[in-house]
Structure formats: structure tokens, C-alpha cells
Scaffold this motif. Structure first.
Motif, mmCIF file in Angstrom:
data_model
loop_
_atom_site.group_PDB
_atom_site.id
_atom_site.type_symbol
_atom_site.label_atom_id
_atom_site.label_comp_id
_atom_site.label_asym_id
_atom_site.label_seq_id
_atom_site.Cartn_x
_atom_site.Cartn_y
_atom_site.Cartn_z
ATOM 1 N N GLU A 140 9.446 13.273 -0.200
ATOM 2 C CA GLU A 140 9.715 14.701 -0.391
ATOM 3 C C GLU A 140 9.784 15.040 -1.881
ATOM 4 O OE1 GLU A 140 13.288 15.423 1.715
ATOM 5 O OE2 GLU A 140 12.378 15.267 3.702
ATOM 6 N N ALA A 141 10.353 14.132 -2.673
ATOM 7 C CA ALA A 141 10.527 14.408 -4.105
ATOM 8 C C ALA A 141 9.190 14.455 -4.851
ATOM 9 C CB ALA A 141 11.437 13.349 -4.726
ATOM 10 N N VAL A 142 8.181 13.728 -4.334
ATOM 11 C CA VAL A 142 6.868 13.717 -5.016
ATOM 12 C C VAL A 142 5.822 14.505 -4.216
ATOM 13 C CG1 VAL A 142 7.307 11.541 -6.201
ATOM 14 C CG2 VAL A 142 6.282 11.500 -3.920
ATOM 15 N N ASP A 143 6.296 15.388 -3.306
ATOM 16 C CA ASP A 143 5.435 16.307 -2.537
ATOM 17 C C ASP A 143 4.422 15.588 -1.649
ATOM 18 O OD1 ASP A 143 6.728 18.458 -3.644
ATOM 19 O OD2 ASP A 143 5.341 18.646 -5.318
ATOM 20 N N LEU A 144 4.853 14.514 -0.987
ATOM 21 C CA LEU A 144 4.023 13.846 0.015
ATOM 22 C C LEU A 144 4.617 14.076 1.395
ATOM 23 C CD1 LEU A 144 3.238 10.387 -1.667
ATOM 24 C CD2 LEU A 144 1.720 12.363 -1.482
ATOM 25 N N SER A 145 3.809 13.987 2.439
ATOM 26 C CA SER A 145 4.278 14.148 3.812
ATOM 27 C C SER A 145 4.924 12.851 4.275
ATOM 28 C CB SER A 145 3.117 14.516 4.738
ATOM 29 O OG SER A 145 3.551 14.506 6.092
ATOM 30 N N SER A 188 9.747 9.286 -14.238
ATOM 31 C CA SER A 188 10.142 7.890 -14.358
ATOM 32 C C SER A 188 11.083 7.571 -13.200
ATOM 33 C CB SER A 188 10.861 7.659 -15.693
ATOM 34 O OG SER A 188 12.084 8.377 -15.710
ATOM 35 N N LEU A 189 11.432 6.290 -13.025
ATOM 36 C CA LEU A 189 12.391 5.935 -11.972
ATOM 37 C C LEU A 189 13.741 6.579 -12.228
ATOM 38 C CD1 LEU A 189 11.554 2.173 -11.306
ATOM 39 C CD2 LEU A 189 11.159 4.112 -9.791
ATOM 40 N N ASP A 190 14.124 6.727 -13.496
ATOM 41 C CA ASP A 190 15.389 7.401 -13.820
ATOM 42 C C ASP A 190 15.341 8.867 -13.403
ATOM 43 O OD1 ASP A 190 16.645 5.165 -14.947
ATOM 44 O OD2 ASP A 190 15.627 5.464 -16.854
ATOM 45 N N ASP A 191 14.174 9.520 -13.648
ATOM 46 C CA ASP A 191 14.038 10.926 -13.221
ATOM 47 C C ASP A 191 14.154 11.043 -11.710
ATOM 48 O OD1 ASP A 191 13.564 11.691 -15.849
ATOM 49 O OD2 ASP A 191 11.392 11.407 -15.691
ATOM 50 N N LEU A 192 13.491 10.134 -10.990
ATOM 51 C CA LEU A 192 13.514 10.190 -9.531
ATOM 52 C C LEU A 192 14.903 9.896 -8.984
ATOM 53 C CD1 LEU A 192 11.434 10.799 -7.357
ATOM 54 C CD2 LEU A 192 11.095 8.347 -7.060
ATOM 55 N N ARG A 222 4.387 9.471 -7.936
ATOM 56 C CA ARG A 222 5.466 9.650 -8.924
ATOM 57 C C ARG A 222 4.893 9.777 -10.334
ATOM 58 N NH1 ARG A 222 7.923 6.033 -12.167
ATOM 59 N NH2 ARG A 222 7.219 4.178 -11.023
ATOM 60 N N LEU A 223 3.967 8.894 -10.664
ATOM 61 C CA LEU A 223 3.395 8.917 -12.007
ATOM 62 C C LEU A 223 2.570 10.182 -12.240
ATOM 63 C CD1 LEU A 223 2.288 5.168 -12.323
ATOM 64 C CD2 LEU A 223 4.290 6.282 -13.343
ATOM 65 N N SER A 224 1.904 10.668 -11.186
ATOM 66 C CA SER A 224 1.128 11.898 -11.340
ATOM 67 C C SER A 224 2.034 13.096 -11.604
ATOM 68 C CB SER A 224 0.287 12.145 -10.089
ATOM 69 O OG SER A 224 1.129 12.434 -8.981
ATOM 70 N N GLU A 267 0.838 -1.204 0.000
ATOM 71 C CA GLU A 267 0.000 0.000 0.000
ATOM 72 C C GLU A 267 0.873 1.254 0.000
ATOM 73 O OE1 GLU A 267 -2.988 0.028 2.960
ATOM 74 O OE2 GLU A 267 -3.695 -2.003 2.544
ATOM 75 N N LEU A 268 1.948 1.218 0.812
ATOM 76 C CA LEU A 268 2.870 2.361 0.842
ATOM 77 C C LEU A 268 3.536 2.543 -0.516
ATOM 78 C CD1 LEU A 268 4.543 4.574 2.192
ATOM 79 C CD2 LEU A 268 6.074 2.788 3.051
ATOM 80 N N GLY A 269 4.033 1.441 -1.094
ATOM 81 C CA GLY A 269 4.688 1.525 -2.395
ATOM 82 C C GLY A 269 3.735 1.996 -3.475
ATOM 83 N N ALA A 270 2.479 1.519 -3.420
ATOM 84 C CA ALA A 270 1.503 1.919 -4.432
ATOM 85 C C ALA A 270 1.217 3.414 -4.362
ATOM 86 C CB ALA A 270 0.208 1.125 -4.235
#
Length: 300
Positions: A62-67, A21-25, A15-17, A6-9
Motif C-alpha cells: 500500500e505504501a508503494v502504490d501496489l495492489s 529508503s528503508l528509513d522512509d518506509l 520502493r526505489l522508484s 521475486e516478491l521482494g524484488a
């Protein structure tokens, strides 16, 4: 293939929103792609250590603007527990026991030493008595020198050579110049401010003034993540990765406005600024992952 937790999802969806991509991250967080993929799949077994799992998840969030704190609290059952606190507690409990064991040393050994101490005392007294007798004998054998011719002392002031005077004056001037240079160096001594915690409780700001040098050194004492970025979040160290005991990360940041040092396990690293050790404002035992931001200004 492993099922997404659930955490990974939730992380992958964020990330997708963002269109990453994983390379970008990987480029943004400086975390290897295989670790990012493992977080999304919940495959924490390939991580370098359990205490890096929380650090990597926080950087991902932090990179995808989540707490990050909210995620870790919500899905704490999915994240492995950090073993650092347990080992620290065990060490703290064991320490008083070792001190109590020292207090139980029997005093019998002191009693065994008493005869030797008495013998040594008698020997010292005998040496002192012999020395006093020898001194008295030497005083009695001193010849009478009353009838000897008096010694004449020449009280005339010797003539001072002008060349020596010039050398003394020149030496005095050189000494004054050296003193001025020493004073100037002391005035130019750098000042590193006390750290100020930012609202996120992971970032500490410092200000460096009074120097033209801006060299950062991180001495690693145990496994920890180390990354050094400039004010543009560009990595300026050789690599941002997991380092091990006795590794040293050195960066010459001259010309930069600020640097951001990311530590995955702050207790396993010592940070130096121009050879001056930086004192962490937040205790590593309370806050393992820390961001250290040093703002540089030549003028005080």
C-alpha cells in the motif's frame, strides 16, 4: 547475504522508484526497518509470527502504490500459510465431539439417589405435620379477650410544623434538580454508528456523536499488531508494534477529527470507544487484518 525473492524484488523496485529508503518506509508504515528488509530478502523466519507476514506485506505494498491482493495471489508460493484458520477449524471439529461425550453419561447415579430422596421426603412430611399440630395447640391456648377494655385510638390530626413543611419543599426541589441532571446525562449519551465497509474490504468506517470525550482503548488477548493514527496519518499511540496478551493500548484523541486503528490479527484485540465496545463489521475469521476508522463529531 540472502537472495531477493521475486516478491521482494518487486517491492524493492517499487520502493526505489518512489525514491524511498528503508528509513522512509519505516516512518510511513510504522513497521520496523528489520522487518521491511526481511520482506525484501524473503527472510520470513525473523517475523513475530506467520500471520504477520501477510499483514506487513500488505502495508508495504500500500505504501508503494501496489495492489496487495494481486501480489499475494501472484507470489502465494513464496508467502507462508496463515495458521490461524487451521487452529480455528480444529477447535470447531473438536467441540461437537465433547458434547456427544457428555450425552453418554450413564443414568445409574440417579437410581442410586432414589433411596436418599425417599428418606428426605418422609422427613419433610414429618416436619410439616409437627408444625401443623403446634399451630393448632397455640390457637387453643389463646386467652379470651372479649371482656378486656377496648383500646382507644386518638383520631386527631397532629399539627404540622411549618419548618418541616419547608424542609419537604426544599427536598422536593433538590430531587427535581437531580432528576434534571440525570435526564441531561442520558440525553448526552454517545452514539457509535454501525461500521460501513469500504471497497478495499479491509477498512471499516464508524461515526461517533453525542459526546465530548474521545478515548480509544485496545485490549490485546493474543499476539497482534496495533497502530493508532490521526486524520493526518500521524501515529498517536506510544508505539505501533506487535503487542501480546494482556497488553492495553490507550489513546486520548480529544481534538482529533478521526482516528485510524490498524489491527494485524483482529481476532486477538477488543476495541473500546469511551468504554463502549466496538463491534467489528467484518468477521476476524474472514478478514484478519483490519483498518478501523472512527470519525468524530460532537453534534448528532
Amino acid at each position: 547475504m540472502l537472495q531477493l525473492t521475486e516478491l521482494g524484488a518487486r517491492l524493492k523496485e517499487a520502493r526505489l522508484s518512489k525514491g524511498y529508503s528503508l528509513d522512509d518506509l519505516q516512518e510511513i508504515t510504522k513497521i520496523q526497518k528489520r522487518y521491511l528488509s526481511a520482506i525484501e530478502e524473503g527472510n520470513y523466519s525473523i517475523m513475530p509470527g506467520t500471520f504477520y507476514v501477510r499483514a506487513f506485506i500488505k502495508q508495504y505494498a500500500e505504501a508503494v502504490d501496489l495492489s496487495a491482493d494481486e501480489l499475494l495471489e501472484t507470489y502465494k508460493s513464496e508467502v507462508p500459510a496463515n495458521k490461524t484458520v487451521e487452529s480455528t477449524t480444529t477447535a470447531t471439529i473438536q467441540q461437537p465431539q465433547s458434547r456427544r461425550s457428555l450425552s453418554k453419561i450413564p443414568s445409574k447415579g440417579f437410581m442410586d439417589l432414589m433411596p436418599k430422596l425417599v428418606v428426605a421426603l418422609f422427613i419433610i412430611i414429618a416436619i410439616v405435620v409437627i408444625w401443623v399440630l403446634f399451630q393448632n395447640k397455640a390457637d387453643n391456648s389463646t386467652p379470651d379477650i372479649k371482656n378486656e377494655a377496648p383500646i382507644t385510638v386518638d383520631t386527631k390530626t397532629p399539627t404540622t410544623n411549618n419548618k418541616n413543611k419547608d424542609n419537604e419543599v426544599a427536598g422536593s426541589k433538590d430531587q427535581d434538580k437531580n432528576d434534571e441532571k440525570t435526564t441531561k446525562k442520558e440525553e448526552e449519551k454517545q452514539k457509535l454508528s454501525k461500521g460501513t465497509l469500504v471497497n478495499d474490504n479491509e477498512t471499516t468506517n464508524y461515526t461517533l456523536t453525542g459526546t465530548e470525550e474521545y478515548k480509544i482503548r485496545v485490549e490485546v488477548t493474543g499476539d497482534t499488531w496495533v497502530g493508532v493514527q490521526d486524520e493526518n496519518r500521524t501515529e498517536i499511540s506510544d508505539r505501533a508494534d506487535v503487542y501480546h496478551a494482556n497488553d492495553v493500548v490507550e489513546v486520548d484523541a480529544k481534538g482529533k477529527q478521526s482516528v485510524r486503528i490498524r489491527l494485524g490479527a483482529a481476532a486477538n484485540a477488543n476495541v473500546f470507544v469511551n468504554d463502549e465496545k466496538l463491534k467489528l463489521a467484518a468477521s476476524p475469521s474472514e478478514r484478519s487484518t483490519q483498518n478501523i476508522v472512527i470519525n468524530f463529531s460532537e453534534k448528532e
